[in-house]
Design an enzyme around this catalytic site. Structure first.
Site, PDB file in Angstrom:
ATOM      1  N   CYS A 111       0.805  -1.235   0.000  1.00 23.29           N
ATOM      2  CA  CYS A 111       0.000   0.000   0.000  1.00 23.29           C
ATOM      3  C   CYS A 111       0.832   1.277   0.000  1.00 23.29           C
ATOM      4  CB  CYS A 111      -0.941  -0.007   1.199  1.00 23.29           C
ATOM      5  SG  CYS A 111      -1.977  -1.462   1.241  1.00 23.29           S
ATOM      6  N   HIS A 253      -3.676   7.069   1.347  1.00 27.06           N
ATOM      7  CA  HIS A 253      -4.033   5.710   0.930  1.00 27.06           C
ATOM      8  C   HIS A 253      -5.431   5.404   1.461  1.00 27.06           C
ATOM      9  CE1 HIS A 253      -4.283   1.478   0.514  1.00 27.06           C
ATOM     10  NE2 HIS A 253      -3.970   1.191   1.767  1.00 27.06           N
ATOM     11  N   ASN A 283     -10.169  -0.930  -0.475  1.00 27.57           N
ATOM     12  CA  ASN A 283      -8.724  -0.733  -0.379  1.00 27.57           C
ATOM     13  C   ASN A 283      -8.065  -1.417  -1.581  1.00 27.57           C
ATOM     14  OD1 ASN A 283      -6.001  -1.059   0.176  1.00 27.57           O
ATOM     15  ND2 ASN A 283      -6.293  -1.428   2.363  1.00 27.57           N
TER      16      ASN A 283
HETATM   17  O1  UT7 Z   1      -3.914  -1.077   3.481  1.00 31.04           O
HETATM   18  C1  UT7 Z   1      -3.481  -1.170   4.801  1.00 31.04           C
HETATM   19  C2  UT7 Z   1      -3.879  -2.461   5.370  1.00 31.04           C
HETATM   20  N1  UT7 Z   1      -5.057  -2.632   6.125  1.00 31.04           N
HETATM   21  C3  UT7 Z   1      -5.754  -1.739   6.867  1.00 31.04           C
HETATM   22  O2  UT7 Z   1      -5.569  -0.571   6.847  1.00 31.04           O
HETATM   23  C4  UT7 Z   1      -6.790  -2.308   7.783  1.00 31.04           C
HETATM   24  C5  UT7 Z   1      -6.876  -1.598   9.098  1.00 31.04           C
HETATM   25  N2  UT7 Z   1      -7.856  -2.164   9.953  1.00 31.04           N
HETATM   26  C6  UT7 Z   1      -9.199  -2.046   9.747  1.00 31.04           C
HETATM   27  O3  UT7 Z   1      -9.625  -1.455   8.768  1.00 31.04           O
HETATM   28  C7  UT7 Z   1     -10.133  -2.591  10.792  1.00 31.04           C
HETATM   29  O4  UT7 Z   1      -9.388  -3.093  11.857  1.00 31.04           O
HETATM   30  C8  UT7 Z   1     -11.108  -3.688  10.274  1.00 31.04           C
HETATM   31  C9  UT7 Z   1     -12.140  -3.062   9.361  1.00 31.04           C
HETATM   32  C10 UT7 Z   1     -10.364  -4.774   9.553  1.00 31.04           C
HETATM   33  C11 UT7 Z   1     -11.837  -4.291  11.470  1.00 31.04           C
HETATM   34  O5  UT7 Z   1     -12.511  -3.270  12.174  1.00 31.04           O
HETATM   35  P1  UT7 Z   1     -12.351  -3.130  13.758  1.00 31.04           P
HETATM   36  O6  UT7 Z   1     -13.182  -1.993  14.154  1.00 31.04           O
HETATM   37  O7  UT7 Z   1     -10.890  -3.079  14.081  1.00 31.04           O
HETATM   38  O8  UT7 Z   1     -13.022  -4.458  14.256  1.00 31.04           O
HETATM   39  P2  UT7 Z   1     -12.442  -5.565  15.251  1.00 31.04           P
HETATM   40  O9  UT7 Z   1     -11.528  -6.479  14.535  1.00 31.04           O
HETATM   41  O10 UT7 Z   1     -11.953  -4.904  16.488  1.00 31.04           O
HETATM   42  O11 UT7 Z   1     -13.771  -6.330  15.624  1.00 31.04           O
HETATM   43  C12 UT7 Z   1     -14.821  -5.719  16.381  1.00 31.04           C
HETATM   44  C13 UT7 Z   1     -15.982  -6.677  16.440  1.00 31.04           C
HETATM   45  C14 UT7 Z   1     -15.564  -8.086  16.866  1.00 31.04           C
HETATM   46  O12 UT7 Z   1     -16.640  -8.634  17.600  1.00 31.04           O
HETATM   47  P3  UT7 Z   1     -16.613  -8.662  19.197  1.00 31.04           P
HETATM   48  O13 UT7 Z   1     -15.384  -9.455  19.549  1.00 31.04           O
HETATM   49  O14 UT7 Z   1     -16.540  -7.232  19.629  1.00 31.04           O
HETATM   50  O15 UT7 Z   1     -17.897  -9.328  19.530  1.00 31.04           O
HETATM   51  C15 UT7 Z   1     -15.405  -8.827  15.568  1.00 31.04           C
HETATM   52  O16 UT7 Z   1     -15.613 -10.208  15.697  1.00 31.04           O
HETATM   53  O17 UT7 Z   1     -16.546  -6.826  15.140  1.00 31.04           O
HETATM   54  C16 UT7 Z   1     -16.518  -8.215  14.737  1.00 31.04           C
HETATM   55  N3  UT7 Z   1     -16.234  -8.234  13.316  1.00 31.04           N
HETATM   56  C17 UT7 Z   1     -17.199  -8.163  12.393  1.00 31.04           C
HETATM   57  N4  UT7 Z   1     -18.544  -8.086  12.496  1.00 31.04           N
HETATM   58  C18 UT7 Z   1     -19.247  -8.009  11.364  1.00 31.04           C
HETATM   59  C19 UT7 Z   1     -15.033  -8.298  12.694  1.00 31.04           C
HETATM   60  N5  UT7 Z   1     -15.212  -8.256  11.364  1.00 31.04           N
HETATM   61  C20 UT7 Z   1     -16.550  -8.182  11.159  1.00 31.04           C
HETATM   62  C21 UT7 Z   1     -17.330  -8.114   9.997  1.00 31.04           C
HETATM   63  N6  UT7 Z   1     -18.676  -8.018  10.148  1.00 31.04           N
HETATM   64  N7  UT7 Z   1     -16.806  -8.114   8.774  1.00 31.04           N
END
Ligand code: UT7
Length: 327
Positions: A111, A253, A283
């Site tokens: 990225c 980005h 992305n």
């Molecule tokens: O290009 C550079 C590379 N990548 C990035 O920049 C990615 C950076 N990170 C992100 O964009 C975010 O971390 C994500 C979008 C991937 C995830 O969002 P988050 O707010 O960090 O979610 P999380 O992993 O902390 O999960 C929060 C909750 C969890 O449930 P509990 O444990 O609170 O009950 C997850 O299991 O959301 C749940 N969850 C989802 N729920 C519905 C995780 N993914 C999903 C999903 N749909 N797709």
């Protein structure tokens, strides 16, 4: 001396998949994806490939610049999803465009690839080695995505963006790029070499297809990005004696709308100065910055003399920023 962008081009596959399609694949919802990422749809390769998208975006940028392909001295393609290991995508672009005088190679920096490609081009220009370069970023991340992993499949999309850069008189702004390999395991995508060592390794290793998909600690990357991007932007301003208020646009980005919002807040800047198209493309790795630049140019948002702050971050982990004056 500086490197001006004199032409831009982009290509996005015609097939667009909205969040409701993703709901059919994993346990998620349109609402969750929009709220947590800002993504509404993403474009996915059908008949296109990384090479075909790179060629099309490159061709459009060269047309936009109004130059002859023979004027291009260097073609640099940023990709992590080439059609083949050999030959490099840049050589395919060179052949298709008839850029017979261009040196060609690919750059693998995920990225942050566009920032590193622009830095490389500037260095070539400052050394007097080239006058005109074509930077292309192209990726088909859908081929590296595990469509059963809701932590990643909601996020990524395919596409290509390109920019023709020409050396010209003007202030030389030093780009700033950083790397921290110790954090590399938080965003990975293995290749077969990891498993398949001919000498000294086991040929009988069982292939686990899931190993060849992007694996990400989303939270760690999120926290890294919201801390390091404002930091490197400030460092870049300071190194170049440019005040933050002189920047007209922050072209980041497009990884996640919430990351961009957080960076704007940490810098104390209005979100209006941070154009976004993550809602349309997801992305797209290093393609996201040139895709956005092309969109901004077509919308008439870019005016001569404006200063842009480009910033990228991602796998490596790598991050960096560059100031660019619009011509
Ligand atoms: O290009 C550079 C590379 N990548 C990035 O920049 C990615 C950076 N990170 C992100 O964009 C975010 O971390 C994500 C979008 C991937 C995830 O969002 P988050 O707010 O960090 O979610 P999380 O992993 O902390 O999960 C929060 C909750 C969890 O449930 P509990 O444990 O609170 O009950 C997850 O299991 O959301 C749940 N969850 C989802 N729920 C519905 C995780 N993914 C999903 C999903 N749909 N797709």
């Amino acid at each position: 001396m500086t490197g001006y962008i004199i032409g831009t081009g982009a290509y996005a596959p015609s097939l667009a998949i909205d969040n409701h399609e993703i709901e059919k694949l994993v346990e998620t919802s349109d609402e969750w994806i929009r709220e947590r990422t800002g993504v509404v749809r993403r474009h996915i390769v059908g008949t296109e490939t990384t090479v075909s998208m790179a060629i099309e975006a490159g061709r459009r940028a060269v047309e936009d610049a109004g130059i002859a392909p023979e004027e291009i001295d260097l073609i640099l393609v940023s990709t992590i999803s080439p059609n083949a290991i050999l030959p490099c995508v840049a050589c395919r672009v060179q052949e298709a465009l008839g850029a017979v005088n261009a040196a060609c190679y690919d750059l693998s920096a995920a990225c942050t690839g566009f920032i590193l490609a622009y830095s490389t081009v500037l260095a070539y220009m400052a050394g007097g080695m080239i006058k005109t370069a074509l930077i292309v970023a192209s990726d088909s991340l859908s081929n590296l995505t595990n469509w059963e992993d809701r932590g990643t499949c909601i996020l990524f999309g395919d596409g290509a963006g390109a920019a023709v850069v020409r050396a010209g008189d003007g202030p030389f702004y030093l780009p700033v790029t950083h790397a921290d390999g110790s954090l590399g395991d938080s965003l990975t995508c293995r290749s077969r070499q990891d498993h398949h060592q001919v000498f000294g390794g086991s040929l009988a290793e069982t292939y686990d297809d899931a190993s060849y998909y992007i694996e990400m600690d989303g939270k760690a990357i999120f926290q890294f990005a919201v801390r390091k991007v404002p930091e490197v932007i400030r460092e870049t301003l300071q190194k170049n004696n440019v005040r933050q208020e002189e920047i007209d646009w922050f072209v980041l980005h497009q990884a996640n709308g919430r990351i961009i919002e957080s960076v704007a807040k940490r810098l104390g800047e209005p979100l209006e100065k941070f154009p976004m198209n993550v809602q349309e493309y997801g992305n797209t790795s290093s393609s996201s910055i040139p895709l956005l630049l092309d969109e901004m140019k077509k919308k008439g948002m870019l005016q001569p003399g404006q200063k842009l702050m480009l910033a990228g971050f991602g796998a490596g982990l790598l991050w960096g920023a560059a100031i660019l004056e619009w011509k």
